[in-house]
Design a protein around this motif. Structure first.
Motif, PDB file in Angstrom:
ATOM      1  N   GLY A  36       0.808  -1.228   0.000  1.00  0.00           N
ATOM      2  CA  GLY A  36       0.000   0.000   0.000  1.00  0.00           C
ATOM      3  C   GLY A  36       0.832   1.265   0.000  1.00  0.00           C
ATOM      4  N   LYS A  37       2.180   1.099   0.012  1.00  0.00           N
ATOM      5  CA  LYS A  37       3.058   2.258   0.171  1.00  0.00           C
ATOM      6  C   LYS A  37       3.759   2.699  -1.123  1.00  0.00           C
ATOM      7  N   ASN A  38       3.428   2.072  -2.240  1.00  0.00           N
ATOM      8  CA  ASN A  38       4.081   2.434  -3.507  1.00  0.00           C
ATOM      9  C   ASN A  38       3.064   2.934  -4.525  1.00  0.00           C
ATOM     10  N   ALA A  39       2.242   3.882  -4.080  1.00  0.00           N
ATOM     11  CA  ALA A  39       1.130   4.371  -4.904  1.00  0.00           C
ATOM     12  C   ALA A  39       1.596   4.878  -6.275  1.00  0.00           C
ATOM     13  N   GLU A  40       2.724   5.571  -6.327  1.00  0.00           N
ATOM     14  CA  GLU A  40       3.212   6.119  -7.604  1.00  0.00           C
ATOM     15  C   GLU A  40       3.529   5.001  -8.599  1.00  0.00           C
ATOM     16  N   ILE A  41       4.135   3.929  -8.086  1.00  0.00           N
ATOM     17  CA  ILE A  41       4.500   2.802  -8.968  1.00  0.00           C
ATOM     18  C   ILE A  41       3.241   2.077  -9.442  1.00  0.00           C
ATOM     19  N   TYR A  42       2.290   1.843  -8.517  1.00  0.00           N
ATOM     20  CA  TYR A  42       1.022   1.204  -8.913  1.00  0.00           C
ATOM     21  C   TYR A  42       0.325   2.047  -9.981  1.00  0.00           C
TER      22      TYR A  42
ATOM     23  N   TYR B  81     -21.829 -14.067  25.504  1.00  0.00           N
ATOM     24  CA  TYR B  81     -20.575 -13.370  25.825  1.00  0.00           C
ATOM     25  C   TYR B  81     -20.783 -11.858  25.728  1.00  0.00           C
ATOM     26  N   GLN B  82     -20.293 -11.137  26.726  1.00  0.00           N
ATOM     27  CA  GLN B  82     -20.475  -9.676  26.741  1.00  0.00           C
ATOM     28  C   GLN B  82     -19.153  -8.924  26.668  1.00  0.00           C
ATOM     29  N   ARG B  83     -18.132  -9.455  27.323  1.00  0.00           N
ATOM     30  CA  ARG B  83     -16.824  -8.776  27.292  1.00  0.00           C
ATOM     31  C   ARG B  83     -15.957  -9.456  26.226  1.00  0.00           C
ATOM     32  N   ILE B  84     -15.956  -8.859  25.038  1.00  0.00           N
ATOM     33  CA  ILE B  84     -15.291  -9.475  23.877  1.00  0.00           C
ATOM     34  C   ILE B  84     -14.099  -8.611  23.458  1.00  0.00           C
ATOM     35  N   GLY B  85     -12.933  -9.241  23.363  1.00  0.00           N
ATOM     36  CA  GLY B  85     -11.726  -8.532  22.925  1.00  0.00           C
ATOM     37  C   GLY B  85     -11.317  -8.945  21.525  1.00  0.00           C
ATOM     38  N   VAL B  86     -10.404  -8.175  20.955  1.00  0.00           N
ATOM     39  CA  VAL B  86      -9.896  -8.475  19.613  1.00  0.00           C
ATOM     40  C   VAL B  86      -8.379  -8.360  19.635  1.00  0.00           C
ATOM     41  N   VAL B  87      -7.709  -9.234  18.875  1.00  0.00           N
ATOM     42  CA  VAL B  87      -6.240  -9.211  18.797  1.00  0.00           C
ATOM     43  C   VAL B  87      -5.838  -9.028  17.345  1.00  0.00           C
ATOM     44  N   ALA B  88      -4.999  -8.014  17.106  1.00  0.00           N
ATOM     45  CA  ALA B  88      -4.617  -7.653  15.736  1.00  0.00           C
ATOM     46  C   ALA B  88      -3.171  -7.176  15.696  1.00  0.00           C
ATOM     47  N   PRO B  89      -2.543  -7.216  14.524  1.00  0.00           N
ATOM     48  CA  PRO B  89      -1.266  -6.527  14.358  1.00  0.00           C
ATOM     49  C   PRO B  89      -1.510  -5.009  14.469  1.00  0.00           C
ATOM     50  N   PRO B  90      -0.454  -4.183  14.441  1.00  0.00           N
ATOM     51  CA  PRO B  90      -0.642  -2.726  14.586  1.00  0.00           C
ATOM     52  C   PRO B  90      -1.664  -2.176  13.586  1.00  0.00           C
ATOM     53  N   LEU B  91      -2.503  -1.252  14.048  1.00  0.00           N
ATOM     54  CA  LEU B  91      -3.545  -0.680  13.183  1.00  0.00           C
ATOM     55  C   LEU B  91      -2.952   0.479  12.388  1.00  0.00           C
ATOM     56  N   VAL B  92      -2.748   0.231  11.107  1.00  0.00           N
ATOM     57  CA  VAL B  92      -2.197   1.266  10.222  1.00  0.00           C
ATOM     58  C   VAL B  92      -3.169   1.475   9.066  1.00  0.00           C
ATOM     59  N   SER B  93      -3.409   2.721   8.721  1.00  0.00           N
ATOM     60  CA  SER B  93      -4.508   3.071   7.804  1.00  0.00           C
ATOM     61  C   SER B  93      -4.385   2.442   6.427  1.00  0.00           C
ATOM     62  N   HIS B  94      -3.146   2.200   5.939  1.00  0.00           N
ATOM     63  CA  HIS B  94      -3.002   1.669   4.572  1.00  0.00           C
ATOM     64  C   HIS B  94      -3.265   0.163   4.494  1.00  0.00           C
ATOM     65  N   VAL B  95      -3.345  -0.513   5.652  1.00  0.00           N
ATOM     66  CA  VAL B  95      -3.663  -1.952   5.627  1.00  0.00           C
ATOM     67  C   VAL B  95      -5.175  -2.081   5.775  1.00  0.00           C
ATOM     68  N   ILE B  96      -5.850  -2.029   4.641  1.00  0.00           N
ATOM     69  CA  ILE B  96      -7.316  -1.931   4.592  1.00  0.00           C
ATOM     70  C   ILE B  96      -8.031  -3.075   5.320  1.00  0.00           C
ATOM     71  N   PRO B  97      -7.677  -4.349   5.088  1.00  0.00           N
ATOM     72  CA  PRO B  97      -8.434  -5.432   5.749  1.00  0.00           C
ATOM     73  C   PRO B  97      -8.401  -5.320   7.278  1.00  0.00           C
ATOM     74  N   ARG B  98      -7.231  -4.975   7.803  1.00  0.00           N
ATOM     75  CA  ARG B  98      -7.078  -4.847   9.251  1.00  0.00           C
ATOM     76  C   ARG B  98      -8.035  -3.796   9.799  1.00  0.00           C
ATOM     77  N   MET B  99      -8.057  -2.641   9.126  1.00  0.00           N
ATOM     78  CA  MET B  99      -8.914  -1.546   9.581  1.00  0.00           C
ATOM     79  C   MET B  99     -10.390  -1.912   9.434  1.00  0.00           C
ATOM     80  N   GLU B 100     -10.734  -2.584   8.335  1.00  0.00           N
ATOM     81  CA  GLU B 100     -12.132  -2.981   8.108  1.00  0.00           C
ATOM     82  C   GLU B 100     -12.595  -4.000   9.154  1.00  0.00           C
ATOM     83  N   ARG B 101     -11.710  -4.923   9.512  1.00  0.00           N
ATOM     84  CA  ARG B 101     -12.089  -5.932  10.509  1.00  0.00           C
ATOM     85  C   ARG B 101     -12.315  -5.298  11.884  1.00  0.00           C
ATOM     86  N   ILE B 102     -11.442  -4.358  12.242  1.00  0.00           N
ATOM     87  CA  ILE B 102     -11.617  -3.669  13.531  1.00  0.00           C
ATOM     88  C   ILE B 102     -12.896  -2.829  13.513  1.00  0.00           C
TER      89      ILE B 102
END
Length: 344
Positions: free
Chosen positions: A128-134, A179-200
């Motif tokens: 997601g970091k090479n927009a000019e090349i894409y 279940y009421q107290r539900i947590g989530v575990v993810a790699p660092p939340l960075v805006s260019h990693v779309i699936p990660r952000m969408e899942r959160i």
């Protein structure tokens, strides 16, 4: 040793060089079965190997595509690659696979290297970091497909999971079982990693829709190497989550190490659900409830769309293809009851 030529094959098979050329290019329409067998026998007897470079220059194709992945250890990556390779094999194409470790600089070098080798197209799991090349590839109408992630602003085909739906399936399944107290575990939340952000986003949105608390401390987003220590802090807080949602297979592995090392029992002490149907899900004890991605269909679609662009038979209109997730129910979530007190 004298190099065997196409003329030698033609002479032994008693056909013209152009007929041998047609055979090598799999254009069999105007030759008999007997002719094909004679050419095949001659090629085998002489040990003839076509000059791939010369053929590719003449035909303006190398019959090769590049696949650039951001993490070859992901189950998704392995399974999608298998489908892509199978689709390419059917068409007589070869595949070169490169792994970037999600490093944009490595990705840039691999794109340059593969294009220098004149591959016919690229399937990229993008950093997601090479927009000019894409963008340059899009403008040049170079065949390009993104997998697992799309890149905002780049008009290219993208094949990915319906990530919000996948997260919603997880939360709904847990909520319906009390279940009421539900947590989530993810790699660092960075805006260019779309699936990660969408899942959160899907996770938080579904909690709200279900009238459940969105607790900031229950969102564990850290480098893979730090996840276990972050979970240790959370579980030492006195009010840990009753259930954890792992957003991919790598975070699931860290949770499994953590519960084993800390004597936490799944599902009695902690319910567990994850995206990616890992191969050991149905042999782990307890068996793991997962949300599967249709990886084979995703890989097949990526290859099909790339070959459409390579063929250039029609004007290409980029599309986003989102694939539906499937919940696979096993034993890592208790089936009923109220989980208000204690760890549950």
């Amino acid at each position: 040793m004298k190099k065997v030529t196409m003329a030698d094959v033609a002479k032994l098979a008693n056909v013209s060089k152009s007929t041998v050329s047609q055979y090598l290019n799999k254009r069999y329409e105007y030759m008999s079965e007997e002719t094909r067998k004679r050419i095949a026998r001659a090629i085998e007897e002489l040990g003839y190997q076509p000059n791939i470079i010369a053929r590719s220059l003449k035909q303006k194709t190398t019959a090769t595509i590049g696949v650039i992945v951001f993490n070859i250890l992901h189950m998704l990556t392995i399974q999608v690659l298998h489908a892509i390779e199978e689709a390419c094999q059917e068409r007589g194409f070869h595949v070169i696979v490169c792994n970037t470790d999600d490093d944009p600089e490595k990705e840039k070098k691999y794109i340059e290297m593969l294009r220098a080798k004149q591959v016919d197209g690229l399937i990229i799991f993008p950093t997601g970091k090479n927009a000019e090349i894409y963008q340059k590839m899009v403008e040049e109408r170079f065949p390009l497909i993104f997998v697992d992630r799309m890149v905002p602003g780049i008009k290219a085909d993208a094949v990915l999971l319906d990530n919000k739906k996948a997260a919603a399936l997880a939360v709904e399944y847990l909520a319906e079982r009390g279940y009421q107290r539900i947590g989530v575990v993810a790699p660092p939340l960075v805006s260019h990693v779309i699936p990660r952000m969408e899942r959160i986003e899907g996770f938080r949105q579904t909690l709200t829709e279900k009238g459940l608390p969105v607790i900031a401390d229950y969102v564990v987003a850290a480098e893979i190497s730090s996840i276990q220590s972050e979970l240790a802090k959370l579980f030492a807080s006195g009010r840990p989550p009753q259930a954890l949602f792992a957003i991919n297979d790598l975070t699931l592995m860290e949770i499994l190490h953590f519960v084993k090392n800390n004597g936490i029992h799944v599902p009695d002490d902690l319910a567990l659900i994850s995206i990616d149907d890992v191969p050991f899900a149905d042999i782990y004890t307890p068996t793991l409830t997962t949300i599967a991605q249709p990886t084979f269909a995703m890989g097949k679609k990526a290859a099909e769309r790339l070959f459409l662009q390579i063929a250039r038979k029609q004007k290409h209109k980029p599309q986003i293809f989102r694939f539906p997730p499937t919940l696979i129910e096993r034993k890592s979530v208790r089936q009923r009851g109220n989980h208000n007190d204690g760890r549950q």
